[in-house]
Design a protein around this motif. Structure first.
Motif, PDB file in Angstrom:
ATOM      1  N   LEU A 196     -12.227 -10.132 -12.179  1.00 36.21           N
ATOM      2  CA  LEU A 196     -11.488 -10.804 -13.237  1.00 36.21           C
ATOM      3  C   LEU A 196     -11.610 -10.091 -14.571  1.00 36.21           C
ATOM      4  O   LEU A 196     -10.789 -10.286 -15.470  1.00 36.21           O
ATOM      5  CB  LEU A 196     -11.979 -12.249 -13.388  1.00 36.21           C
ATOM      6  N   PHE A 197     -12.647  -9.259 -14.706  1.00 35.70           N
ATOM      7  CA  PHE A 197     -12.845  -8.498 -15.943  1.00 35.70           C
ATOM      8  C   PHE A 197     -12.495  -7.022 -15.765  1.00 35.70           C
ATOM      9  O   PHE A 197     -12.881  -6.184 -16.579  1.00 35.70           O
ATOM     10  CB  PHE A 197     -14.304  -8.612 -16.402  1.00 35.70           C
ATOM     11  N   SER A 198     -11.758  -6.705 -14.715  1.00 32.37           N
ATOM     12  CA  SER A 198     -11.456  -5.294 -14.431  1.00 32.37           C
ATOM     13  C   SER A 198     -10.563  -4.661 -15.481  1.00 32.37           C
ATOM     14  O   SER A 198     -10.478  -3.432 -15.562  1.00 32.37           O
ATOM     15  CB  SER A 198     -10.802  -5.172 -13.055  1.00 32.37           C
ATOM     16  N   ASP A 199      -9.891  -5.481 -16.291  1.00 32.90           N
ATOM     17  CA  ASP A 199      -9.011  -4.927 -17.321  1.00 32.90           C
ATOM     18  C   ASP A 199      -9.725  -4.696 -18.654  1.00 32.90           C
ATOM     19  O   ASP A 199      -9.102  -4.284 -19.636  1.00 32.90           O
ATOM     20  CB  ASP A 199      -7.791  -5.832 -17.528  1.00 32.90           C
ATOM     21  N   ILE A 200     -11.042  -4.936 -18.715  1.00 36.01           N
ATOM     22  CA  ILE A 200     -11.801  -4.639 -19.940  1.00 36.01           C
ATOM     23  C   ILE A 200     -12.018  -3.137 -20.044  1.00 36.01           C
ATOM     24  O   ILE A 200     -12.563  -2.506 -19.137  1.00 36.01           O
ATOM     25  CB  ILE A 200     -13.160  -5.363 -19.947  1.00 36.01           C
ATOM     26  N   THR A 201     -11.584  -2.562 -21.144  1.00 35.72           N
ATOM     27  CA  THR A 201     -11.775  -1.126 -21.369  1.00 35.72           C
ATOM     28  C   THR A 201     -12.813  -0.838 -22.439  1.00 35.72           C
ATOM     29  O   THR A 201     -13.280   0.304 -22.549  1.00 35.72           O
ATOM     30  CB  THR A 201     -10.451  -0.459 -21.782  1.00 35.72           C
ATOM     31  N   GLY A 202     -13.187  -1.837 -23.216  1.00 33.58           N
ATOM     32  CA  GLY A 202     -14.185  -1.604 -24.247  1.00 33.58           C
ATOM     33  C   GLY A 202     -14.785  -2.888 -24.772  1.00 33.58           C
ATOM     34  O   GLY A 202     -14.102  -3.917 -24.868  1.00 33.58           O
ATOM     35  N   VAL A 203     -16.086  -2.841 -25.086  1.00 36.00           N
ATOM     36  CA  VAL A 203     -16.792  -3.957 -25.708  1.00 36.00           C
ATOM     37  C   VAL A 203     -17.692  -3.366 -26.789  1.00 36.00           C
ATOM     38  O   VAL A 203     -18.507  -2.485 -26.505  1.00 36.00           O
ATOM     39  CB  VAL A 203     -17.670  -4.737 -24.704  1.00 36.00           C
ATOM     40  N   ARG A 204     -17.544  -3.828 -28.016  1.00 39.52           N
ATOM     41  CA  ARG A 204     -18.384  -3.281 -29.086  1.00 39.52           C
ATOM     42  C   ARG A 204     -18.717  -4.363 -30.105  1.00 39.52           C
ATOM     43  O   ARG A 204     -17.986  -5.348 -30.262  1.00 39.52           O
ATOM     44  CB  ARG A 204     -17.694  -2.103 -29.772  1.00 39.52           C
ATOM     45  N   ALA A 205     -19.843  -4.150 -30.778  1.00 41.73           N
ATOM     46  CA  ALA A 205     -20.290  -5.071 -31.825  1.00 41.73           C
ATOM     47  C   ALA A 205     -20.152  -4.402 -33.177  1.00 41.73           C
ATOM     48  O   ALA A 205     -20.417  -3.203 -33.328  1.00 41.73           O
ATOM     49  CB  ALA A 205     -21.734  -5.485 -31.590  1.00 41.73           C
TER      50      ALA A 205
END
Length: 478
Positions: free
Chosen positions: A95-104
């Motif tokens: 379900l999260f396969s379309d996440i390309t980036g996570v940043r703070a």
């Protein structure tokens, strides 16, 4: 009334784990309230870019894990990246396969998607993919869960109980009870006796055992019965690659042979809704029409079997997990299948064996299970999923298109097109959507008024007192 097989909700799909630990011990940036609305929790607020590809969350300040560690934006980044890591074991990581980036950045966390996905917030709220973990203690997740929720882990006695204690570091006020014990009983009769004797104050999820047990408490002012919608689909799952079951006409015959209304009345005591595909009343794209696609018609079932090359039927094994709905529905379905020439033999297995043999290794013909996951059409895009559907690539393209639509009408039409496809292919024999049934002592306040979430959310429970109006509006029971 099956106990959790493990304490790690990030590596095992068993709903019994989420029921205890999700929302109670672990929390998400956003969660679902009992009415199914997405509400901010560890995010104080969020925003979505115009193109639908960027989500920005303001991480709530002053939150601590139960062990006292502060919860930071970096912990959020760690948790979400852990889901999408190559060796991730999260049950619903796709379900999260379309996440390309996570940043703070400062107190904000930004999540970037490869394409717009109208279901992203819902998926983050509804599934264990969304839990925020403490990187310092994640190595102990299977033995000593540590979250930001209203309760902290106390003890686990396999197949008997899970004990939670009030989290004194909780950020949203003091929980209403000091200790919660989830007790597991071999049958609903024993659970009912425990409620009457005062050993327990509430029985959750009677739909999984024997819903008719609720009748003994009707009209008794000492108790309250709370029932409401769920996301559950009690179905007879079909291994689409197994011998005769690989043929669409055979699978269609099985559904025509099934009297779903009679099964709901007998197994569910009428608490629920007959369905005919992978959608339930809480879904925006739900339609009653699907339940009429394959009306009960044994004669039609026999015709289809003959057309498929099985005029004299065939033999199959029906593997049943130790849930009341499965063990009660099993003999009914065996009789209905026998009436059209299909000889089904029941094989009863314990829950850990069902998970390994059926769910993981797909070694089965037919099985009965309640799929409690919300809006789970993504399961039909996974070629390795245990029912082994042949058109996963086609459905994957259809789902991606539906999720990227900019109008709600186009999105709904896209989802209904998927439902029509899997229904026509008779991937599974979808039986009914059970109601959540909870029986409780009259003094218990704040229990969830539905089963829309996988969690039995006790964030606002108390013994006595008045439930605040805002929580009643969200669907918590008075």
């Amino acid at each position: 009334m099956v106990a959790p097989p493990t304490l790690d909700l990030t590596s095992n799909p068993a709903a019994a784990i989420d029921e205890v630990f999700d929302y109670n011990v672990y929390q998400h940036l956003v969660q679902l309230d009992p009415k199914g609305d997405v509400v901010p929790v560890l995010a104080s607020k969020y925003s979505v870019s115009k193109d639908g590809k960027t989500y920005t969350f303001d991480v709530r300040k002053g939150v601590k894990f139960a062990n006292g560690d502060p919860m930071t934006p970096q912990d959020v980044v760690f948790s979400l990246k852990r889901v999408i890591a190559p060796k991730s074991n999260y049950p619903y990581k796709d379900l999260f396969s379309d996440i390309t980036g996570v940043r703070a950045s400062g107190n904000q966390v930004t999540v970037t998607l490869s394409e717009s996905n109208n279901q992203f917030l819902y998926d983050m709220a509804a599934y264990s993919n969304g839990v925020i973990l403490d990187p310092k203690t994640v190595g102990q997740i299977a033995k000593k869960p540590n979250g930001t929720g209203p309760y902290e882990f106390g003890a686990f006695v396999a197949n008997y109980s899970v004990t939670l204690h009030r989290n004194n570091s909780y950020w949203d006020g003091k929980p209403g009870v000091a200790t919660v014990v989830f007790r597991y009983f071999s049958n609903t009769n024993a659970a009912g006796s425990a409620l009457k004797s005062g050993q327990v104050q509430a029985i959750d999820n009677l739909a999984a055992g024997n819903p008719s047990e609720a009748s003994q408490f009707k009209g008794n002012p000492a108790y309250k019965i709370i029932s409401g919608p769920t996301n559950g689909k009690i179905q007879m799952s079909i291994n689409n690659t197994r011998g005769p079951l690989a043929k669409v006409k055979v699978r269609q015959a099985i559904i025509y042979a099934t009297n779903r209304r009679a099964i709901l009345e007998t197994v569910g005591a009428g608490y629920g809704t007959v369905i005919g595909t992978d959608t339930v009343p809480p879904d925006p794209w739900y339609s009653t029409s699907y339940a009429n696609t394959y009306p009960y018609n044994p004669g039609k079932a026999k015709q289809l079997l003959a057309q498929a090359g099985y005029p004299n039927g065939f033999s199959v094994t029906l593997t049943l997990p130790p849930y009341g709905y499965a063990t009660t529905a099993g003999p009914l379905l065996v009789a209905e299948l026998k009436a059209v020439g299909i000889n089904a033999t029941i094989k009863n297995v314990q829950w850990p064996l069902w998970l390994s043999q059926v769910f993981t290794n797909t070694n089965y013909d037919l099985t009965i299970i309640n799929h409690v996951e919300a809006r789970d059409l993504a399961n039909y895009t996974n070629p390795t999923y245990y029912w082994k559907y042949a058109k996963t690539s086609q459905v994957n393209s259809m789902l991606a298109k539906a999720n990227s639509e900019t109008s709600s009408s186009a999105e709904l039409a896209g989802y209904q097109k998927i439902l029509t496809t899997i229904t026509s292919d008779a991937v599974n024999d979808w039986l009914y959507n059970p109601d959540q049934i909870t029986v409780a002592n009259k003094n218990v306040v704040g229990l969830p008024g539905s089963g829309i979430t996988e969690s039995f959310d006790l964030s606002h429970v108390s013994l006595g007192g008045q439930l605040p109006a805002n929580l009643a509006a969200q669907g918590y029971a008075k």
